[in-house]
Write a protein that holds these residues in place. Structure first.
Motif: not given
Lengths: 759, 291
Positions: A470-486
């Motif tokens: 339910x959390x959008x974008x809160x950098x939870x879990x270290x799972x953020x995509x380091x790439x753009x336009x993946x």
């Protein structure tokens, strides 16, 4: 069978001339109740037994059967099948049914025996009894019966002869030549017997598997895959496929599901679980069917205050984002303060939509998303609404922005309360087209044809896929995509390389390259610059396919000399597969690094999409597992969920679940309670495999409402793989759990050696 | 049971068995007609029970080690026969069933580098006797490549090599011929494929379908074979090949119960061999025969 083969009749009337049967061979029936139907044992000895007729399958070579008086096992005649070439224009196989107009009482016998030989070694596809053009309740057959060039006796045991009080199907066969070329098959001395030299070894339903049928009230399924294994006089096992009617079925909870004597399971209630099991003549059959759904967790409130893009979940809480929305056809829409911060929706900001006086009945509000909706956890969208009227329909539509209405799917759900926030669930199960990216949401209040707007003001909030974070974008879990336009949806940006070529099909964009001549792998390359930190472990995931089988190199590396890299070779097929590579940058790490795909070593197409590079939490290992019975060697303890089913093979125990029908991921669940501390980092490892390629959702989550969870998707194959995921807990409670949600796809999920370590 | 066969010997033995089987069938047909006739008892009358194990105890309990030893492992070259199983003393392979039986179970599983496990128990140095009636009531295992046996070896096998020490097979069967029980004696000059054997064939039945009582009555110069009280073979000193020695008047013997999997006598199991297989033993008894 009846649906496949149309009726074509070849009657062998001569059979009726031979009513004189050797009744001297009948079993002693003095003590039996008088049978209603004749108990004739003979099917074909030297000719057709009384009343027997032959009907070929309509699309078989109908002239394939004849009576042979030259080659017989013994006596005057044998049955002969001239198995045609599989390319024969008159029909590529031989097959048909030997049946009697009046049923026979076969309760005194326990086996159909016959002799057979062939002009060359062959495998008969199907041969058995219990099939007629009128029915197949007790259809019984052996598949893949080996026949050689010498006469040999064969046995097809009757799974439970007590049920065959009136059987018309005496023998049936369906056979196509193994290598496609014609040959001759003889069968002789076909009769039912009562023999003590065959031992029932084991019996089962559902191929002996414990399957899960996540289903709602009203759903039906038929128990299939029923079999009995017999220990034949030569000490070999032979499997007989049996009609489910031979078995006696039981439901552990008749309030949830019933099962009839033909194995048809009917779900009566979505509240609770039932297990369907079977017995054959009193002995327990292997395999079971677990019926029922895990409860849908109540939806949490969405927090998108830190979101970096407009994507589901949406809570309208971000002040930095520009929500791309529009009221149309007379609906006036705006993001406003919540006029009623109470009940299920205490959040600050919501969407208002006012259906102005005289507006079109289809006036509504659309929201364009920056990324398509991710339905991997379920196909149920949750929406919180506030309406001044109860009992009016709310229509929720989703579509692709590029395709528009042609891609739209809709659901209507009625409000139940007035002037109070409530949650409405829109279950799109079965409607989602996996080839379409749903990146637009449209919401209509009081969608009643030809009923114009009356000036009512409605509110909605918290657009959320059940089971997701339910959390959008809160950098939870270290799972953020380091790439753009993946996902390549932004077109020709961020990537580079001579293989960079974005194409769009059905609303989805992807990178498409076709290698014409093979050379060095790096001759054809797709790359994106990204900073790599030395010593850090990265997870690279992507979807890829080809026009055939080929390989490709994927990994991370320096984007300048000496071009040091860490890569793996992946095998592509014509089916899109998801790949996940774990890569540790041991020997390099600078800003000018990259993700790379080298595809020049082989010719052929390479399609790449949904590329994600994330950092693992790092480290892991070391600590003690927080779980009990993670290797399942202690049996049915510590775990719970409808997928909890420990099996043992060769001294090793593991959890085995087989999902029969796809639904929401959380419909089929395996969990264990464990305390989770908010902000702490956890590493979850486990071994898993399936009977094909499928994915499951794994992670940690609350074991109580609102069931917040941090999850990842694991892609299973037929090989056992070890998975390792690191999570930073976005929640924390004593009543938390490790969870495996496997209901979104069908197929087997084997899980073993689960450990959870706090880093 | 303890034998090393060449292909030729196997062929020879099979041929022999077939010939004898035919003879035995004829004999059985005659005998079956009078099995219920109690006025014509067969076998020794003056039996005195000197040992019995009824295998009473709780399910899963181990066997009485006052009577029995476990043999562990695969021996040398699969106990001399290229057998494929690894014998253990785990309850999975040998235990009481709580219903008055001892169960040996052959399992298809990787264990210590071998593809099957099973068990082999002996009464060596614990229960040994010369002459008498040795009997057991057993429900046999079956299946291609499965080789169960109830048999005996001479007590001083550690000093005197096989076959000189003597071997008496009370019953053994090939799992792919579950309707044939074979009784043999092995000695110097008549061992392995050249053992002196007799077999009994049951019609429309099989030994892995139910319990049967297997017994020998062993007296000086003579060993008589019994199935369910029916004497189906007599082997005497006169049956040994010319120049060979009858080695069954010299020493006490101990008993062995086991299921082998694979091996020269029986061939290898295949994928469709039904496993696991169990040898269920209701009792083992020894009687002395009084004059």
């Amino acid at each position: 069978m009846r649906n496949i083969f149309t009726f074509r009749k070849i009657s062998y009337i001569l059979a009726t001339f031979l009513l004189v049967i050797n009744y001297g061979c009948q079993p002693d029936d003095e003590d039996l109740v008088e049978a209603t139907f004749p108990n004739i044992a003979e099917v074909f000895i030297d000719t057709f037994s009384p009343g027997l007729q032959y009907d070929a399958f309509g699309n078989s070579k109908v002239t394939a059967f004849d009576v042979d008086t030259d080659i017989t096992f013994q006596g005057d005649a044998a049955m002969r099948f001239d198995i045609p070439n599989t390319s024969d224009p008159e029909g590529g196989y031989a097959g048909g049914v030997f049946s009697t107009a009046v049923g026979r009482d076969l309760t005194n016998y326990n086996v159909l025996s016959f002799y057979a030989r062939a002009s060359k070694g062959e495998t008969i596809n199907e041969i058995g009894f219990g099939l007629t053009f009128q029915g197949e309740v007790y259809r019984t057959q052996v598949s893949g019966l080996q026949v050689g060039t010498d006469w040999q006796q064969y046995f097809i045991p009757i799974p439970d002869a007590a049920k065959l009080t009136e059987e018309s199907g005496m023998l049936w066969i369906a056979e196509a030549a193994d290598d496609g070329s014609s040959y001759q098959l003889w069968i002789d001395e076909v009769k039912f017997e009562n023999l003590d030299v065959i031992i029932q070894d084991s019996a089962g339903i559902l191929e002996g598997q414990d399957q899960v049928f996540p289903a709602n009230e009203g759903a039906q399924t038929t128990i299939s895959g029923a079999y009995v294994d017999y220990n034949l006089p030569n000490g070999l096992l032979q499997r007989v496929n049996a009609g489910p009617a031979y078995f006696d079925f039981t439901s552990s909870n008749e309030n949830v599901a019933t099962v009839d004597n033909l194995g048809v399971v009917t779900v009566l209630s979505s509240d609770g679980f039932a297990t369907i099991t079977a017995t054959l003549s009193g002995t327990t059959a292997a395999g079971s069917l677990s019926v029922g759904m895990e409860d849908i967790p109540p939806s949490p409130n969405v927090d998108d205050s830190q979101a970096t893009q407009v994507s589901v979940p949406i809570g309208f809480e971000s002040t930095a984002l520009t929500y791309d929305f529009e009221g149309f056809e007379g609906a006036a829409s705006a993001i406003e303060g919540n006029p009623d911060q109470s009940g299920v929706n205490p959040t600050a900001t919501v969407m208002r939509t006012t259906k102005t006086n005289g507006s079109q009945f289809f006036a509504g509000t659309l929201i364009n998303l920056d990324a398509p909706i991710d339905f991997s956890t379920s196909e149920i969208l949750s929406l919180k609404t506030w309406s001044p009227k109860a009992g009016i329909p709310v229509r929720l539509a989703i579509e692709n922005q590029g395709i528009g209405a042609d891609s739209q799917i809709v659901l209507d759900v009625n409000t139940t309360v007035e002037s109070t926030w409530e949650e409405l669930l829109f279950n799109f199960s079965g409607q989602i087209n996996p080839g379409i990216n749903y990146d637009r949401i449209v919401i209509f209040f009081e969608f009643v044809v030809d009923l114009p707007g009356d000036g009512s003001t409605y509110y909605f909030d918290d657009i959320y896929v059940i089971g997701s974070d339910p959390v959008n974008g809160g950098n939870g879990g270290g799972g953020e995509n380091l790439l753009e336009n993946g996902d390549f949806e932004q077109g020709m940006v961020a990537w580079e390389g001579n293989a960079f070529n974005v194409q769009t099909d059905g609303g989805n964009s992807f990178n498409f390259a076709n290698v014409m001549t093979a050379g060095n792998a790096f001759d054809v390359n797709l790359s994106q610059q990204v900073e790599i930190v030395q010593g850090q472990t990265y997870t690279l995931t992507f979807d890829a396919s080809s026009d055939g089988d080929r390989t490709m190199i994927a990994g991370i590396g320096l984007f300048e000399a000496p071009f040091t890299s860490v890569t793996q070779t992946v095998n592509l097929t014509s089916t899109t597969q998801s790949y996940e590579l774990t890569l540790t940058a041991d020997s390099f790490g600078i800003v000018n690094s990259r993700v790379l795909f080298d595809m020049g070593a082989e010719t052929g197409v390479v399609v790449i999409d949904n590329v994600v590079l994330t950092t693992d939490g790092g480290g892991g290992g070391g600590g003690d597992t927080l779980l009990a019975n993670g290797d399942f060697e202690s049996g049915m303890v510590d775990w719970f969920g409808n997928a909890f089913n420990v099996q043992t093979d060769g001294g090793n125990s593991f959890n085995f679940a087989n999902v029969m029908t796809a639904g929401n991921a959380f419909d089929v669940n395996l969990s264990q309670s464990v305390e989770i501390v908010q902000g702490a980092s956890y590493t979850l490892t486990f071994d898993a495999s399936s009977d094909g390629n499928r994915s499951i959702i794994v992670g940690i989550g609350l074991n109580e409402a609102p069931f917040t969870a941090d999850t990842e998707t694991a892609n299973l194959t037929t090989s056992t793989q070890t998975f390792e995921f690191t999570y930073t807990a976005t929640f924390g409670a004593t009543n938390s759990r490790v969870l495996f949600d496997m209901g979104a796809e069908t197929g087997v999920v084997v899980i073993d050696n689960v450990t959870l370590v706090q880093n | 049971m303890l034998r090393t066969l060449s292909r030729k010997q196997i062929k020879k033995e099979m041929k022999k068995n077939i010939v004898e089987s035919i003879a035995v069938i004829c004999a059985c047909l005659c005998l079956l007609g009078c099995t219920n006739d109690e006025s014509t008892p067969v076998g020794a009358q003056n039996l005195n029970l000197v040992f019995e194990d009824e295998f009473n105890g709780e399910a899963g309990a181990t066997i009485n080690t006052d009577n029995w030893n476990f043999e562990i492992g695969n021996g040398q070259n699969g106990w001399g026969n290229n057998e494929l199983q690894y014998y253990t003393n785990r309850p999975e392979n040998v235990a009481l069933d709580g219903e008055g039986n001892m169960v040996i179970t052959a399992i298809r599983e990787q264990f210590q580098g071998f593809p099957f496990t099973s068990a082999r128990i002996t009464t060596k140095d614990k229960v040994e006797q010369q002459y008498g009636r040795f009997e057991a009531r057993i429900k046999m295992p079956g299946g291609r490549g499965v080789w169960p046996a109830f048999w005996m070896l001479g007590s001083d096998i550690d000093e005197i090599p096989w076959p000189t020490v003597g071997e008496i097979d009370i019953t053994e069967l090939r799992g792919q011929e579950p309707n044939i029980t074979i009784g043999s004696v092995h000695g110097p000059g008549y061992s392995g494929g050249n053992a002196i054997s007799g077999s009994y064939v049951i019609e429309n039945d099989r030994f892995d379908a139910d319990f049967h009582e297997y017994a020998i009555e062993w007296t000086e110069d003579t060993i008589e074979y019994y199935l369910d009280g029916i004497r189906f073979n007599i082997i005497t000193k006169d049956d040994v090949p010319q120049g060979a020695e009858w080695v069954f008047n010299e020493r006490p013997f101990f008993m062995i119960l086991n299921i082998a999997v694979g091996g020269n006598f029986v061939g290898f199991p295949v994928d469709s061999t039904p496993l696991p297989q169990t040898m269920v033993v209701d009792y083992v008894r020894i009687y002395s025969i009084e004059d």
